[in-house]
Design a protein around this motif. Structure first.
Motif, PDB file in Angstrom:
ATOM      1  N   ILE A  43       0.741  -1.139  -0.043  1.00  0.00           N
ATOM      2  CA  ILE A  43       0.069  -0.177  -0.300  1.00  0.00           C
ATOM      3  C   ILE A  43       0.767   1.205   0.145  1.00  0.00           C
ATOM      4  N   GLU A  44       2.038   1.776   1.109  1.00  0.00           N
ATOM      5  CA  GLU A  44       2.531   2.325   0.764  1.00  0.00           C
ATOM      6  C   GLU A  44       3.531   2.774  -0.626  1.00  0.00           C
ATOM      7  N   MET A  45       3.911   1.786  -0.503  1.00  0.00           N
ATOM      8  CA  MET A  45       4.868   2.148  -2.296  1.00  0.00           C
ATOM      9  C   MET A  45       3.547   2.292  -3.316  1.00  0.00           C
ATOM     10  N   ASP A  46       2.483   2.418  -3.181  1.00  0.00           N
ATOM     11  CA  ASP A  46       1.798   3.005  -4.239  1.00  0.00           C
ATOM     12  C   ASP A  46       1.377   4.618  -4.308  1.00  0.00           C
ATOM     13  N   VAL A  47       1.823   4.727  -2.795  1.00  0.00           N
ATOM     14  CA  VAL A  47       1.404   6.132  -2.559  1.00  0.00           C
ATOM     15  C   VAL A  47       2.572   6.731  -2.929  1.00  0.00           C
ATOM     16  N   LEU A  48       4.311   6.255  -3.468  1.00  0.00           N
ATOM     17  CA  LEU A  48       4.913   6.666  -3.544  1.00  0.00           C
ATOM     18  C   LEU A  48       4.633   7.775  -4.761  1.00  0.00           C
ATOM     19  N   PRO A  49       5.999   8.594  -4.971  1.00  0.00           N
ATOM     20  CA  PRO A  49       6.188   9.347  -6.607  1.00  0.00           C
ATOM     21  C   PRO A  49       5.774   8.344  -7.430  1.00  0.00           C
ATOM     22  N   THR A  50       6.128   8.814  -8.802  1.00  0.00           N
ATOM     23  CA  THR A  50       5.971   7.245 -10.123  1.00  0.00           C
ATOM     24  C   THR A  50       7.410   7.225  -9.961  1.00  0.00           C
ATOM     25  N   ASN A  51       8.147   8.247 -10.393  1.00  0.00           N
ATOM     26  CA  ASN A  51       9.482   8.253  -9.960  1.00  0.00           C
ATOM     27  C   ASN A  51      10.448   7.510  -9.489  1.00  0.00           C
ATOM     28  N   GLN A  52       9.608   7.485  -7.563  1.00  0.00           N
ATOM     29  CA  GLN A  52      10.487   6.242  -6.443  1.00  0.00           C
ATOM     30  C   GLN A  52       9.980   5.265  -7.273  1.00  0.00           C
ATOM     31  N   LYS A  53       9.087   5.243  -7.311  1.00  0.00           N
ATOM     32  CA  LYS A  53       8.146   3.403  -7.272  1.00  0.00           C
ATOM     33  C   LYS A  53       9.222   2.796  -8.295  1.00  0.00           C
ATOM     34  N   MET A  54       9.246   4.141  -9.385  1.00  0.00           N
ATOM     35  CA  MET A  54       9.941   2.538 -10.442  1.00  0.00           C
ATOM     36  C   MET A  54      11.254   2.051 -10.517  1.00  0.00           C
ATOM     37  N   ILE A  55      11.647   3.261  -9.230  1.00  0.00           N
ATOM     38  CA  ILE A  55      13.930   3.157  -9.061  1.00  0.00           C
ATOM     39  C   ILE A  55      13.280   1.243  -7.880  1.00  0.00           C
ATOM     40  N   ILE A  56      12.339   1.483  -6.873  1.00  0.00           N
ATOM     41  CA  ILE A  56      12.306   0.629  -6.458  1.00  0.00           C
ATOM     42  C   ILE A  56      12.203  -1.013  -7.004  1.00  0.00           C
ATOM     43  N   LYS A  57      10.750  -0.465  -8.160  1.00  0.00           N
ATOM     44  CA  LYS A  57      10.318  -2.392  -8.890  1.00  0.00           C
ATOM     45  C   LYS A  57      11.718  -2.242  -9.457  1.00  0.00           C
ATOM     46  N   LEU A  58      11.967  -1.352 -10.489  1.00  0.00           N
ATOM     47  CA  LEU A  58      13.657  -2.158 -11.198  1.00  0.00           C
ATOM     48  C   LEU A  58      14.779  -2.477 -10.686  1.00  0.00           C
ATOM     49  N   PHE A  59      14.859  -1.664  -9.401  1.00  0.00           N
ATOM     50  CA  PHE A  59      15.703  -2.098  -8.044  1.00  0.00           C
ATOM     51  C   PHE A  59      15.822  -3.976  -7.357  1.00  0.00           C
ATOM     52  N   TYR A  60      14.434  -3.405  -7.307  1.00  0.00           N
ATOM     53  CA  TYR A  60      14.195  -4.968  -6.092  1.00  0.00           C
ATOM     54  C   TYR A  60      13.475  -5.813  -7.020  1.00  0.00           C
ATOM     55  N   THR A  61      12.159  -5.860  -8.016  1.00  0.00           N
ATOM     56  CA  THR A  61      12.222  -7.159  -7.824  1.00  0.00           C
ATOM     57  C   THR A  61      12.705  -7.097  -8.886  1.00  0.00           C
ATOM     58  N   GLU A  62      13.309  -6.266 -10.372  1.00  0.00           N
ATOM     59  CA  GLU A  62      13.884  -6.496 -11.301  1.00  0.00           C
ATOM     60  C   GLU A  62      15.406  -6.914 -11.237  1.00  0.00           C
ATOM     61  N   ASN A  63      15.671  -6.819 -10.541  1.00  0.00           N
ATOM     62  CA  ASN A  63      17.279  -6.859  -9.707  1.00  0.00           C
ATOM     63  C   ASN A  63      17.858  -5.888 -11.184  1.00  0.00           C
ATOM     64  N   TYR A  64      17.730  -4.825 -11.169  1.00  0.00           N
ATOM     65  CA  TYR A  64      18.358  -4.306 -11.999  1.00  0.00           C
ATOM     66  C   TYR A  64      19.549  -3.682 -11.069  1.00  0.00           C
ATOM     67  N   SER A  65      20.506  -3.186 -11.930  1.00  0.00           N
ATOM     68  CA  SER A  65      21.445  -1.978 -10.786  1.00  0.00           C
ATOM     69  C   SER A  65      21.527  -0.585 -10.822  1.00  0.00           C
ATOM     70  N   LEU A  66      22.625  -0.334 -10.099  1.00  0.00           N
ATOM     71  CA  LEU A  66      22.192   1.574 -10.221  1.00  0.00           C
ATOM     72  C   LEU A  66      22.631   1.784 -11.979  1.00  0.00           C
ATOM     73  N   GLN A  67      23.196   1.204 -12.459  1.00  0.00           N
ATOM     74  CA  GLN A  67      23.869   1.680 -14.317  1.00  0.00           C
ATOM     75  C   GLN A  67      22.253   1.122 -14.545  1.00  0.00           C
ATOM     76  N   GLN A  68      22.054   0.184 -14.660  1.00  0.00           N
ATOM     77  CA  GLN A  68      20.922  -0.688 -15.650  1.00  0.00           C
ATOM     78  C   GLN A  68      19.970   0.456 -15.835  1.00  0.00           C
ATOM     79  N   ILE A  69      19.241   0.991 -14.248  1.00  0.00           N
ATOM     80  CA  ILE A  69      18.548   2.057 -14.221  1.00  0.00           C
ATOM     81  C   ILE A  69      18.611   3.898 -14.526  1.00  0.00           C
ATOM     82  N   SER A  70      19.758   4.097 -14.477  1.00  0.00           N
ATOM     83  CA  SER A  70      19.850   4.915 -15.384  1.00  0.00           C
ATOM     84  C   SER A  70      19.784   5.426 -16.532  1.00  0.00           C
ATOM     85  N   GLU A  71      20.039   4.002 -17.580  1.00  0.00           N
ATOM     86  CA  GLU A  71      20.402   3.494 -18.675  1.00  0.00           C
ATOM     87  C   GLU A  71      18.807   4.120 -19.060  1.00  0.00           C
ATOM     88  N   ALA A  72      17.685   2.938 -18.332  1.00  0.00           N
ATOM     89  CA  ALA A  72      16.704   2.337 -19.063  1.00  0.00           C
ATOM     90  C   ALA A  72      15.722   3.812 -18.786  1.00  0.00           C
TER      91      ALA A  72
END
Length: 187
Positions: free
Chosen positions: A128-157
């Motif tokens: 529930i709290e993740m849904d309340v996060l701003p979209t740009n932060q929600k994206m980062i959390i999703k990519l980092f924790y569930t998709e296992n992207y590195s910060l470098q991959q996230i920055s490129e994506a």
């Protein structure tokens, strides 16, 4: 034409760019379901997610010839799906109450022990709290924790600097910690 199921993304893109239009089917087979899951994570509606992915494929098909680095297909195409999902959220500006309702319902079963109930409750609050996060932060959390992207991959994506990705991840974590601490200890 080689068997598209064994070719890498880079090879498929190069095949397509050299005129083999059949290479698209290999990319679609490999990426359609992950794209649908990603779009669904944002919009919480399977039909809308499929529409977003269809629109994303149209853009990918139109611009694939212009992709300069075929090795970047994954991050490039994911950024298109991300952008389409965010555009949909902004255009509709509606909140999904389905998830909140689902996770706020009390478990009617008395067979779950207290620790399992606490764990379930904490996971519910986190979602529930993740849904309340701003979209740009929600994206980062999703990519980092569930998709296992590195910060470098996230920055490129997402076409942002590594520092911005790191900052958004930090702020998202802090908001979640504060919110979870408040909710979990309050109830």
């Amino acid at each position: 034409m080689k068997d598209t199921t064994i070719l890498s993304d880079c090879e498929l893109v190069l095949e397509y760019q050299s005129g083999n239009r059949a290479a698209l089917s290999g990319l679609v087979k490999k990426w359609h379901i992950p794209f649908c899951k990603l779009a669904y994570w944002y919009v919480k509606d399977a039909d809308v997610a499929k529409d977003i992915v269809q629109e994303s494929w149209v853009i990918i098909f139109k611009k694939l010839d212009t992709l300069k680095n075929p090795k970047q297909f994954k991050s490039w195409s994911i950024s298109i799906v991300n952008r389409k999902a965010i555009d949909w959220i902004r255009a509709n500006k509606r909140e999904s109450n389905k998830l909140n309702t689902f996770y706020n319902e009390k478990d009617k079963s008395n067979t779950i022990d207290e620790s399992e109930e606490q764990k379930t409750k904490l996971i519910s609050i986190l979602k529930i709290e993740m849904d309340v996060l701003p979209t740009n932060q929600k994206m980062i959390i999703k990519l980092f924790y569930t998709e296992n992207y590195s910060l470098q991959q996230i920055s490129e994506a997402l076409k942002i600097s590594v520092g911005t990705a790191k900052s958004r991840l930090f702020h998202a974590r802090e908001k979640l910690k504060k919110s979870l601490k408040h909710k979990y200890h309050e109830e």
